[in-house]
Design a protein around this motif. Sequence first.
Motif, PDB file in Angstrom:
ATOM      1  N   LEU A 261      66.199  68.057 105.265  1.00 21.39           N
ATOM      2  CA  LEU A 261      66.227  67.118 104.149  1.00 21.39           C
ATOM      3  C   LEU A 261      66.461  67.882 102.853  1.00 21.39           C
ATOM      4  N   GLY A 262      67.367  67.382 102.037  1.00 16.55           N
ATOM      5  CA  GLY A 262      67.607  67.942 100.709  1.00 16.55           C
ATOM      6  C   GLY A 262      67.578  66.842  99.673  1.00 16.55           C
ATOM      7  N   GLN A 263      67.154  67.160  98.469  1.00 20.36           N
ATOM      8  CA  GLN A 263      67.082  66.161  97.395  1.00 20.36           C
ATOM      9  C   GLN A 263      67.323  66.826  96.059  1.00 20.36           C
ATOM     10  N   VAL A 264      68.168  66.218  95.230  1.00 18.49           N
ATOM     11  CA  VAL A 264      68.485  66.730  93.899  1.00 18.49           C
ATOM     12  C   VAL A 264      68.511  65.553  92.930  1.00 18.49           C
ATOM     13  N   GLY A 265      67.843  65.701  91.796  1.00 20.23           N
ATOM     14  CA  GLY A 265      67.767  64.631  90.815  1.00 20.23           C
ATOM     15  C   GLY A 265      68.849  64.723  89.753  1.00 20.23           C
ATOM     16  N   TYR A 266      68.992  63.646  88.981  1.00 20.17           N
ATOM     17  CA  TYR A 266      69.912  63.609  87.849  1.00 20.17           C
ATOM     18  C   TYR A 266      69.415  62.562  86.865  1.00 20.17           C
ATOM     19  N   GLU A 267      70.036  62.536  85.711  1.00 16.39           N
ATOM     20  CA  GLU A 267      69.536  61.710  84.626  1.00 16.39           C
ATOM     21  C   GLU A 267      70.263  60.375  84.539  1.00 16.39           C
ATOM     22  N   ILE A 268      69.570  59.430  83.930  1.00 18.38           N
ATOM     23  CA  ILE A 268      70.173  58.165  83.505  1.00 18.38           C
ATOM     24  C   ILE A 268      70.395  58.258  82.005  1.00 18.38           C
ATOM     25  N   HIS A 269      71.560  57.865  81.528  1.00 16.07           N
ATOM     26  CA  HIS A 269      71.875  57.948  80.104  1.00 16.07           C
ATOM     27  C   HIS A 269      71.896  56.541  79.491  1.00 16.07           C
ATOM     28  N   THR A 270      71.242  56.404  78.351  1.00 17.22           N
ATOM     29  CA  THR A 270      71.220  55.130  77.617  1.00 17.22           C
ATOM     30  C   THR A 270      71.681  55.387  76.184  1.00 17.22           C
ATOM     31  N   PRO A 271      72.987  55.547  75.970  1.00 21.25           N
ATOM     32  CA  PRO A 271      73.497  55.897  74.641  1.00 21.25           C
ATOM     33  C   PRO A 271      73.278  54.814  73.592  1.00 21.25           C
ATOM     34  N   GLU A 272      73.145  53.568  74.034  1.00 19.35           N
ATOM     35  CA  GLU A 272      72.844  52.452  73.140  1.00 19.35           C
ATOM     36  C   GLU A 272      71.913  51.501  73.873  1.00 19.35           C
ATOM     37  N   ILE A 273      71.234  50.650  73.123  1.00 16.97           N
ATOM     38  CA  ILE A 273      70.378  49.649  73.744  1.00 16.97           C
ATOM     39  C   ILE A 273      71.224  48.775  74.667  1.00 16.97           C
ATOM     40  N   GLY A 274      70.791  48.657  75.915  1.00 17.86           N
ATOM     41  CA  GLY A 274      71.508  47.851  76.898  1.00 17.86           C
ATOM     42  C   GLY A 274      72.508  48.625  77.729  1.00 17.86           C
ATOM     43  N   TYR A 275      72.895  49.822  77.272  1.00 13.71           N
ATOM     44  CA  TYR A 275      73.845  50.639  78.016  1.00 13.71           C
ATOM     45  C   TYR A 275      73.070  51.544  78.983  1.00 13.71           C
ATOM     46  N   VAL A 276      73.432  51.515  80.258  1.00 13.61           N
ATOM     47  CA  VAL A 276      72.805  52.393  81.250  1.00 13.61           C
ATOM     48  C   VAL A 276      73.920  52.954  82.125  1.00 13.61           C
ATOM     49  N   GLN A 277      74.125  54.255  82.045  1.00  9.01           N
ATOM     50  CA  GLN A 277      75.259  54.859  82.743  1.00  9.01           C
ATOM     51  C   GLN A 277      74.911  56.253  83.264  1.00  9.01           C
ATOM     52  N   GLN A 278      75.754  56.749  84.154  1.00  8.95           N
ATOM     53  CA  GLN A 278      75.570  58.076  84.750  1.00  8.95           C
ATOM     54  C   GLN A 278      76.924  58.750  84.924  1.00  8.95           C
ATOM     55  N   ASP A 279      76.886  60.062  85.068  1.00  7.77           N
ATOM     56  CA  ASP A 279      78.107  60.851  85.228  1.00  7.77           C
ATOM     57  C   ASP A 279      78.397  61.024  86.717  1.00  7.77           C
ATOM     58  N   PRO A 280      79.463  60.437  87.255  1.00  5.86           N
ATOM     59  CA  PRO A 280      79.764  60.576  88.679  1.00  5.86           C
ATOM     60  C   PRO A 280      79.960  62.021  89.128  1.00  5.86           C
ATOM     61  N   LEU A 281      80.475  62.867  88.250  1.00  4.40           N
ATOM     62  CA  LEU A 281      80.663  64.274  88.635  1.00  4.40           C
ATOM     63  C   LEU A 281      79.325  64.963  88.849  1.00  4.40           C
ATOM     64  N   LYS A 282      78.303  64.550  88.100  1.00  4.97           N
ATOM     65  CA  LYS A 282      76.964  65.107  88.321  1.00  4.97           C
ATOM     66  C   LYS A 282      76.377  64.580  89.631  1.00  4.97           C
ATOM     67  N   TRP A 283      76.704  63.337  89.976  1.00  2.00           N
ATOM     68  CA  TRP A 283      76.327  62.849  91.304  1.00  2.00           C
ATOM     69  C   TRP A 283      76.894  63.771  92.384  1.00  2.00           C
ATOM     70  N   TRP A 284      78.162  64.092  92.236  1.00  2.00           N
ATOM     71  CA  TRP A 284      78.845  64.876  93.260  1.00  2.00           C
ATOM     72  C   TRP A 284      78.274  66.293  93.322  1.00  2.00           C
ATOM     73  N   THR A 285      78.034  66.902  92.186  1.00  2.70           N
ATOM     74  CA  THR A 285      77.416  68.234  92.168  1.00  2.70           C
ATOM     75  C   THR A 285      76.056  68.194  92.851  1.00  2.70           C
ATOM     76  N   ALA A 286      75.261  67.177  92.541  1.00  3.08           N
ATOM     77  CA  ALA A 286      73.939  67.034  93.143  1.00  3.08           C
ATOM     78  C   ALA A 286      74.041  66.787  94.646  1.00  3.08           C
ATOM     79  N   THR A 287      75.039  66.006  95.067  1.00  3.83           N
ATOM     80  CA  THR A 287      75.213  65.715  96.491  1.00  3.83           C
ATOM     81  C   THR A 287      75.519  66.990  97.265  1.00  3.83           C
ATOM     82  N   LYS A 288      76.399  67.804  96.748  1.00  2.44           N
ATOM     83  CA  LYS A 288      76.733  69.057  97.439  1.00  2.44           C
ATOM     84  C   LYS A 288      75.507  69.943  97.583  1.00  2.44           C
TER      85      LYS A 288
END
Length: 497
Positions: free
Chosen positions: A28-55
């Motif tokens: 089992l492996g697990q790697v975390g990443y952040e949620i970004h909220t640049p403005e109120i109501g905006y919730v987004q993440q960087d897909p490339l960081k998902w991929w780095t974390a997945t590897k």
Amino acid sequence: MRYLMGIDLGTSSVKAMITDENGVIHGLGQVGYEIHTPEIGYVQQDPLKWWTATKEAVRQAIKCVDFTTEKIQGIGLSGQMHGMVALDENKKVLYPAIIHLDARSTEERKIIQEIAADLIQSELMNQPSTGMMICSLLWIKNHMEQQYEKIRYVLSPKDYIRFQLTGEISSEVSDASATLAFSVKNRSWCKALFKRLDLKEDIWPKVLNSQEIAGTITKEVHHETGLPENTKVVAGAGDCFAAMVGNGIIKTGIMTCNIGTSSQIAVVTDKPICDSDMQCQLWCHAVPGVWAYQGGALNGGGTLSWAKNKMLCDGTSFEELDREIQKVPAGSNGITFLPYLAGERTPFNNPKARGVYYGLNLKQGKYDMLRATVEGVLYNLMECKKIFDAQNLPQEMLIASGGGARGMSWKQIQADMFAMPVYTTETVEEACMGAAVLAAVGTGIYGNIEEACKKMVKIKEKPVEPIWENHVRYKEGLQIFEELYDNLKGMFEKNKH
């Protein structure tokens, strides 16, 4: 012995698990990443960081095993649902992934409700909500025209990871049905909706069955992760459905209550169900020929994490908190909590709803508030179960999953509120296991999902039984919860934050 890998792309971390064909976990492996909220109501993440974390998670899992990776027969995917990754003609990310917690598309949701009209009942069989792909895409079209014109593909989050693993672009029925761009009735993209909204019709990927082979591991991924080149990768499923498969929730009449960052209550049905008010969702299950009728809430275990870490600043472990919460009587000594920190999708489709503690007095302490937080999440799911009851849907067995299957307080409160024994499985990582089960079927180790679940998923014999006096207390508490929401929903409209 044959081995499989399940990868689950969650909201806060990605997990990679290696299991054998009997469901025994070996790595089992697990790697975390952040949620970004640049403005109120905006919730987004960087897909490339998902991929780095997945590897990295895959490499961690591989380091745990004492056999060669060539024994891994197949890989399955699971992931957070509803979100959108937009790619250009070179298959490069155009914009951060807009994920399921995002609420920027409030106006677009209203536009879709108006323009989709009859298609909502006849084809989509669900109401649009902010954070769903169709709303996010229309928001980009309306607010970022240059980026919209560059979009060549739109993918759900886990489908982006599968693309990185295989180089192939596709979707599958469970995630596609949760985009609100998909005909749940016909199991195909709803082209009539695209025409009405004047959206591109050539950006939608082919849709596979969840256990279907979607591609194989590329040479580049082999060098970066250690996964064998040409290992088969199945389409997988949205995390709700992967977790259902990983808990053996694949037959009509089995109900699940899943508490992750968000929460869901769902029952398996062999026919499409659509209540007249469309408060709940109907998605295509990962299992061919069946659906999941679901109350999918935005607020769940993440709500308790917020109360613990941000409001009470409590450094106590969740295990200790669970023991303390159990000591507080049902009803939290008079505190009622509306858990709508991120707005809400089900059953109150209200992105402007907010969290409220009601009934505070000088005698109460932090554990009363924390138990009220748990109860508030489950009261909201009780509202969804009332809709199931009105539809006379069979609810013969309840299986708890997610973080709520680990804490005794969560399970006991579920049993007490729902007046049902709460079963759990031996599965540690349900979504990863479900992804591995789908891989076992896709690679031919098992003939179908039911056969694979019998071998790989073990249900614990002893359930958590309801305490009937608590059930009576919660029936009264649910009335207060409902009245509190009804009295405050007008105030939510006035709130600018």
